[in-house]
Enzyme design. Structure first.
Site, PDB file in Angstrom:
ATOM      1  N   SER A  45       0.837  -1.242  -0.018  1.00 31.60           N
ATOM      2  CA  SER A  45       0.067  -0.023  -0.109  1.00 31.60           C
ATOM      3  C   SER A  45       0.730   1.307  -0.017  1.00 31.60           C
ATOM      4  CB  SER A  45      -0.788  -0.183   1.256  1.00 31.60           C
ATOM      5  OG  SER A  45      -1.861   1.069   1.332  1.00 31.60           O
ATOM      6  N   ASP A  51      -8.402  -3.553  -6.345  1.00 29.94           N
ATOM      7  CA  ASP A  51      -8.378  -4.496  -5.166  1.00 29.94           C
ATOM      8  C   ASP A  51      -9.118  -3.752  -4.074  1.00 29.94           C
ATOM      9  OD1 ASP A  51      -6.885  -2.289  -4.390  1.00 29.94           O
ATOM     10  OD2 ASP A  51      -5.097  -3.753  -3.796  1.00 29.94           O
ATOM     11  N   HIS A  66      -7.434  -5.476  -0.816  1.00 27.16           N
ATOM     12  CA  HIS A  66      -6.301  -4.668  -0.568  1.00 27.16           C
ATOM     13  C   HIS A  66      -5.438  -5.247   0.497  1.00 27.16           C
ATOM     14  CE1 HIS A  66      -3.841  -1.283  -0.962  1.00 27.16           C
ATOM     15  NE2 HIS A  66      -3.886  -0.852   0.247  1.00 27.16           N
TER      16      HIS A  66
END
Lengths: 680, 682
Positions: free
Chosen positions: B263, B584, B637
């Site tokens: 991320s 995602d 994610h």
């Protein structure tokens, strides 16, 4: 919290079941009685009677559980109320912490701080284990949390804590690693602080994780092996260099505790030594990176407790495993052979050998002489002696007047039988233990060999006590005799002698690095070394042993003769002679190097690093609210001593030893040191 | 307990041994039966007595009784739970669903994979734990306790105190005076976000199976609220990472590290790579060959290289449909009225002090994200059609033909006011430029004072001007943010940049504010390095928003997502005011994949040394049963960190494999097609 709940559940859930059963079994005979004795009654009445009890019984049965529930509920509620009250207690009840006070004085972080934990206090977590340890991945097996796994699967737990008997490293298939970071040793068990108070106070004046580092290492390994396996020394070096750079090139203040002290000695030699054996930092590394070493409760010259632990796995109140969980080990959780198990595990830990007394008879005294011999166990209050010679001599004079009786023969670290510990040496029949040939005929009937005692024939065991007494020098022979493999393994990593010639190239080997009597301090004239330790607590110094009664397999043949009590100075209690110290380390071991061995320019301290002794006289906590006390001098509790914390904070904020007030001495350490004849 | 024991002792002295007080009465009764012939009267007496007893069994007692019951049952369950063998849950699962596949760590350990390269984890935003080192009076007793991560217990106990401590200084973006919150260090920093909610834990466990341990795994924890450069200024985090990487390379015999950012950590590590090469005062002074000497591969997981649209809605109105920043993990917590009625305002006030959220504003402007009438993803169909595994671009292109006629969502309009505006052709929209609009006078009346956001400085005029512009693309979005939150953007603008570089050799790009933007930096000179972009696909992901006025704009945030705006026909991607696209769940495919698919592929001006790039996509398959937890094939994610295929890829690379050994690209989405549509000079 969880453990408390569990404990209470054990107490309460069981009785509920029991009483229920008890009630039912009790019921039947009652009816018979009733019927027998009320023969005269009318049948209807009898019938009525019968009905009623049935009804009542239902109610009562219900009410039995009911009552239990009620009782439990009552206690729960009371407990919660207390907890609530406790939580709402105004925090002002506790005295102001030194950190807050010094912050008001304007202290701010200057030097980064490195904390080096000692033996047993560091947490260990599991990275790979046998099937029995399923679900414990990255859970702590040692320290930190509660030791619940000991109760759940004791044997599995012990197996995982052991190291390989041959190599002193991991056994195949098991990887237990030190927990990194400040959490490694802030609390040993919930509520049992080790470093937490010091960390909190450092944080009060502005320290945080970027300028405070816990040099956690696997305390079971020999020091050099922590580098071989985990690169712990390289990490420490890199971390110190990083903190030095990121904090504006301020040197670090190192605060080692207990065994961490000798670990850091080892580190300083390692970092200077050339690679591959050392860290290749060069001769001026310490000078460039270290401002001061503030040794807390240092075990420079070893601790007699280690001997007691190695010979019989018992020390008076604890040394290693037992330190924190004495109730645990004495209980029968592991069956009858708790001590044997403990011995088996702890003998695989090389680090314990590092704590065997160093310096032999020169330091610890021989058959007839010991530096502490004048110590009186009943001596009451002592005045602080601010390192003034006159005061010191006055004091010793007065002491000589009082001590009429024979001095305690502390030099005899292990004696078999109380008389042997008191007789003059001329009356002792001494055999040199080396003459005792180790005719190792292993007892086949014993099956699996647990400790090396099992490999010795009973005869040779019986010949050990014939030597009567052992001093700090001969104790090594004794250990080699009773545990040849362990000593062979460990002596590749440690040495316990005194160097004749420090420039001898053999002292470049790492086995000498952790012995202050066989190494030179680094060439760092600006560095300072502090010895901070507690005094005023009777500390184990020598032992009276006897042959163990049981001759069965897998038992430890020797045990402390706890019937040996009371002697001239009252220093003998339960088979143990006590001397002044901090409950684990005698002042001789903690203070000698700073008091004499390194003071001024000596051959052990060629660059004349300044040394300071800071003693903290033990004061037990005055009330329960104080917990473990803010003026304690005990080995671990001293980490919460406000005086000591203030010293550490001041030095971290830039003060030097002279600004702290130089030496601060309560004990006879100067006098004792003077008696020790060591070529300097 | 004591009481009962005492009683039984008394009874023992009286008569034969009994155990509880209820028996005692019975005893009395039998005695009386024996003693007197007048049983009936006695019986009455007894009954009366009992009634008295029962009356005294009052409310308090029954309360206690109830508590006791609950406690006992609780303890019993706890006991059973503790006594349960650790393998029990797995056993049950296997009994129901059949044998589970071996976790990748076990499987690969059997194949003989061993530790080779040290591994560095770089956690993303919000997943890292933060602990308190110094606080106000209200945070007494929380020293070194986690304020972020863990159980969030303090959030419930003292919400305002918590929000105050979590906020940063509005001017400097650093600590407010008197508060020090620091990242937790070590693997514990981000292994679990909350109890039972893994982030890195599964990956760590699998790495441990092939022999990794603390000494060759390192969690580069940093304070994710700060701007990247500030983590170095305040905590020297970048220096710490550099020193640790160097140490690990040295102690593992010269093996380079494999870096695994997740991320926002992806951007953080981009920043790190530029920092470490830059000369000393601003950078780490590692020299231009540091990366090639120390890094074997960067395996970006769900990397928002070009930002995420969620960050926009997070900044604009503090609501992203299910999360952007603070709400990522604790949506329930934040939707609850812990702060009273103004939860969102408090959240907005807090998150707007966090510079890091600005690092995720979409980068590259209209060139990447699309203009008023086009977007790279145009033609994407939201109806859950199975996407085939396209190992090359041709599959995607074939489908393009079918989709031309369907009304396409105009993703380029990242914010539109009203659904009709979102769909109209650009020539038909009347827009009034907001940039020159005069902000009205401060309309914050007394009742609003406790909650501060910059919206209160805007006044009605300003708010109206914003809405009159109707449609914003990524390019004009920045102006919008500058308009509505000038202070925040000024602070953020010093640390982040969102453009596309014309000339990468321009001196100005040596400033650190460009370092986290892949479109304004060159990759390091490290031809042997590999860059992986690993992300999930197949989950609808927020891409553009339909906004409306908030009903009562005085005290509240004046805009909110128009949740009534719903898509028309099937395949139209508007749902609840949000246009979604493939991704995602947080990062759209275009942001996660573009750089590796095109921007860095081969030798480009962004990648002068020709570092090889690989795209590894993981198609989302929701967990089959509840027992699977968050699934072993998830593409979401955060849940992707437990995806077995992804873990296997990482393990193989850590054990020495190269991207080609893994099988090169693995593509399920239309990323190559979309990338081609983006007109970027390379």
């Amino acid at each position: 919290m969880a453990s408390i709940l569990r404990f209470r559940k054990l107490c309460f859930v069981e009785p509920v079941k029991c009483s229920k059963l008890g009630f039912q079994s009790y019921d039947a005979p009652k009816f018979q009685k009733e019927e027998k004795e009320s023969v005269s009654a009318i049948i209807e009445q009898v019938l009525e009677e019968k009905k009623k009890p049935k009804k009542n019984r239902q109610q009562r049965e219900w009410r039995c559980i009911d009552t239990c529930c009620w009782a439990i509920g009552y206690m729960c509620t009371a407990w919660w109320l207390l907890m609530l009250l406790y939580n709402y207690l105004p925090p002002n009840l506790t005295p102001e912490s030194p950190g807050t006070r010094l912050r008001r004085e304007g202290l701010t972080p200057l030097h980064p701080v490195v904390l080096v934990p000692g033996i047993v206090t560091g947490g260990l977590e599991l990275w790979e284990g046998k099937p029995c340890s399923e679900g414990l991945f990255r859970k702590r097996l040692w320290g930190g949390g509660s030791f619940t796994e000991i109760f759940k699967r004791p044997l599995c737990w012990l197996e995982h804590l052991s190291l390989d008997n041959e190599t002193g490293l991991d056994p195949p298939g098991i990887r237990l690693r030190a927990v990194p970071g400040l959490v490694a040793a802030d609390y040993f068990a919930p509520g049992y602080f080790v470093w937490a108070i010091l960390i909190e106070n450092l944080a009060k004046i502005g320290y945080e994780s970027k300028n405070m580092y816990m040099a956690a290492y696997d305390w079971r390994l020999s020091f050099q092996n922590t580098e071989t396996r985990d690169q712990a020394l390289s990490r420490l070096k890199s971390k110190i260099e990083l903190m030095y750079l990121t904090n504006g090139r301020k040197k670090v203040v190192v605060v080692p505790h207990s065994m961490g002290v000798i670990y850091f000695l080892h580190f300083m030699k390692w970092v200077e030594a050339p690679t591959p054996m050392g860290g290749g930092g060069g001769a001026d590394w310490c000078d460039k990176h270290i401002k001061a070493i503030m040794n807390i409760g240092p075990a420079f010259l070893g601790v007699p407790k280690a001997v007691g632990n190695l010979i019989s796995a018992e020390t008076k109140d604890v040394a290693f495993i037992r330190s924190v969980a004495p109730g645990l080990i004495d209980s029968k959780t592991l069956g009858l052979q708790t001590l044997e198990h403990v011995m088996r595990v702890s003998r695989t830990w090389d680090s314990i050998i590092s704590l065997v007394p160093k310096g032999g008879e020169t330091i610890w005294g021989n058959l007839d002489w010991s530096p502490e011999e004048d110590y009186e166990c009943h001596s009451s209050k002592k005045r602080p002696l601010q390192s003034s010679k006159e005061n010191n001599s006055n004091n010793s004079d007065s002491r000589v007047v009082f001590s009429v009786k024979d001095p305690t023969k502390y030099g005899r670290i292990v004696s078999f039988g109380k008389p042997a510990s008191e007789l003059p040496s001329s009356q002792l029949s001494t055999l040199v233990s080396k003459e005792v040939s180790s005719s190792s005929i292993s007892n086949v009937s014993c099956g699996e060999v647990w400790t090396e005692y099992d490999e010795m024939s009973r005869e040779s065991i019986r010949r050990v006590p014939e030597n009567k007494t052992y001093t700090a020098t001969t104790i090594l022979d004794l250990l080699r005799f009773v545990a040849p493999k362990m000593m062979q393994r460990a002596e590749a990593h440690y040495s316990h002698g005194i160097a004749e010639d420090l420039d001898d190239p053999k002292y470049d080997h790492y086995k000498y690095w952790s012995n202050p009597l066989e190494t030179k301090l680094p060439n760092a004239p600006e560095m300072e070394i502090y010895c901070l330790y507690g005094t005023g607590i009777p500390t184990e110094r020598s032992y009276v042993y006897k042959l163990s009664a049981s001759d069965s397999c897998k038992s430890i043949p020797f045990q402390i003769d706890s019937s040996a009590d009371g002697s001239s100075n009252g220093c003998l209690r339960g088979g143990v002679y006590f001397a002044d110290g901090d409950e684990s380390v005698p002042i001789l071991s903690a203070g000698f190097m700073c008091a004499k061995g390194w003071r001024g320019k000596t051959r052990f301290n060629p660059s004349g690093i300044a040394t300071y002794i800071r003693e903290f006289n033990h004061k037990p906590p005055s009330s329960l609210l104080e917990g473990r006390g803010v003026e304690s001098g005990a080995h671990v509790d001293i980490m919460g001593n406000v005086g000591l914390i203030e010293d550490v904070l001041r030095v971290a904020a830039g003060a030097n030893g002279a600004e702290l007030g130089g030496d601060r001495i309560y004990s006879d350490i100067m006098k004792m040191s003077e008696k020790i004849k060591l070529g300097l | 307990m004591l009481r009962r024991r005492k009683r039984s002792e008394i009874k023992e002295s009286q008569n034969s041994g009994t155990q509880s007080d209820s028996e005692e009465k019975k005893e009395k009764k039998t005695n009386s039966v024996v003693g007197k012939s007048n049983e009936s009267s006695d019986d009455l007496n007894l009954k009366n007595k009992k009634k008295e007893r029962r009356k005294s069994w009052s409310c308090v007692d029954s309360c206690c009784w109830f508590v006791g019951c609950v406690c006992s049952i609780w303890w019993l369950l706890l006991f059973l739970f503790n006594a349960m063998p650790a393998s029990f849950p797995q056993y049950v699962t296997e009994a129901i669903t059949g044998p589970l596949p071996d976790p990748p760590g076990v499987k690969l350990a059997k194949e003989g994979l061993k530790v080779k390269h040290p591994v560095v984890f770089v956690p993303g935003i919000v997943t890292g734990g933060l602990e308190l080192w110094e606080g106000y009076q209200c945070a007494e007793g929380l020293f070194r306790k986690r304020l972020w991560g863990g159980t969030f217990g303090e959030l419930y106990k003292r919400p305002l105190c918590w929000a105050e401590h979590m906020s940063l200084d509005n001017e400097t973006g650093l600590d407010p005076p008197g508060i020090r919150i620091r990242p937790v260090s070590g693997l514990v920093a981000a292994d679990y976000f909350a109890p039972g909610y893994f982030v890195w834990a599964v990956l760590i466990a699998n790495l441990a199976r092939i022999g990794y341990e603390e000494k060759n795994m390192y969690m580069a924890a940093y304070d994710w609220r700060l701007s990247f450069q500030n983590t170095e200024v305040r905590d020297q985090t970048l220096s710490t990472i550099k020193s640790n990487i160097e140490l690990m390379v040295a102690t593992s015999g010269g093996k380079k590290v494999v870096v695994i950012p997740h991320s926002m950590g992806v951007l953080y590590f981009l920043h790190f790579m530029k920092w470490v090469e830059a000369p000393a005062p601003m950078g780490g002074g590692g020299g231009s060959d540091w990366c090639s000497k120390h890094i074997k591969a960067v395996m970006n997981i769900g990397g928002p290289f070009l930002g995420v649209p969620k960050a926009v809605s997070g900044l604009f109105s503090a609501e992203a449909r299910d999360i952007a920043v603070a709400r990522t993990m604790a949506p329930v917590v934040l939707d609850m009225d812990v702060f009273g009625k103004q939860t969102l305002q408090h959240v907005m006030r807090m998150t707007r002090t966090w510079d890091s959220t600005m690092s995720m504003i979409p980068k590259g402007g209209d060139a990447i994200w699309g203009g008023l009438d086009w977007s790279p993803e145009g033609g994407y169909e939201c109806s859950p059609k199975k996407t085939k595994n396209n190992n090359n671009q041709t599959g995607g292109q074939n489908r393009l033909g079918d989709l031309v006629n369907t009304s396409q969502a105009l993703y380029g309009r990242i914010i539109s006011f009203g659904k009709d505006v979102a769909e109209l052709h650009s020539s038909k929209i009347e827009r009034v430029d907001f940039r020159g609009a005069i902000k009205g006078k401060n309309l914050a009346n007394a009742t609003c004072h406790d909650v501060w956001t910059e919206y209160h400085d805007m006044g009605i005029g300003g708010v109206k001007a914003v809405a009159d512009y109707k449609v914003y693309t990524v390019g004009s979005l920045l102006d919008l943010l500058h308009f509505i939150a000038p202070k925040m953007m000024k602070r953020g603008g010093a640390h982040f940049s969102y453009g596309i570089a014309d000339d990468l050799d321009d001196k100005k790009y040596e400033h650190y504010r460009y370092w986290s933007n892949p479109l304004e930096t060159k990759l390091p000179n490290a031809p042997e390095m590999e860059i992986f972009s690993m992300y999930g696909v197949g989950v609808p992901t927020e891409r553009a928003y339909v906004y409306k006025f908030s009903p009562s704009p005085e005290c509240y945030i004046p805009f909110q997502i128009d949740t009534s705006a719903e898509g028309g026909n099937e395949g139209y991607c508007l749902k609840g005011g949000v246009f979604s696209v493939d991704g995602d769940e947080t990062v759209p495919v275009i942001s996660a994949g573009f750089m590796c698919a095109k921007g860095w592929r081969g030798k480009t001006r962004f990648n002068p040394s020709g570092i090889r790039t690989y795209i590894r996509e993981y198609n989302h398959a929701p967990p089959a049963t509840l027992l699977e937890g968050r699934g072993t094939q998830s593409g979401a994610h955060v849940d992707i960190m437990g995806n077995f295929a992804l873990i296997e890829d990482i393990l193989r690379v850590a054990a020495g494999a190269t991207g080609d050994d893994l099988g090169g690209d693995q593509v399920h989405s239309d990323i190559f097609k979309w990338s081609e549509r983006i007109n970027l000079r390379l």
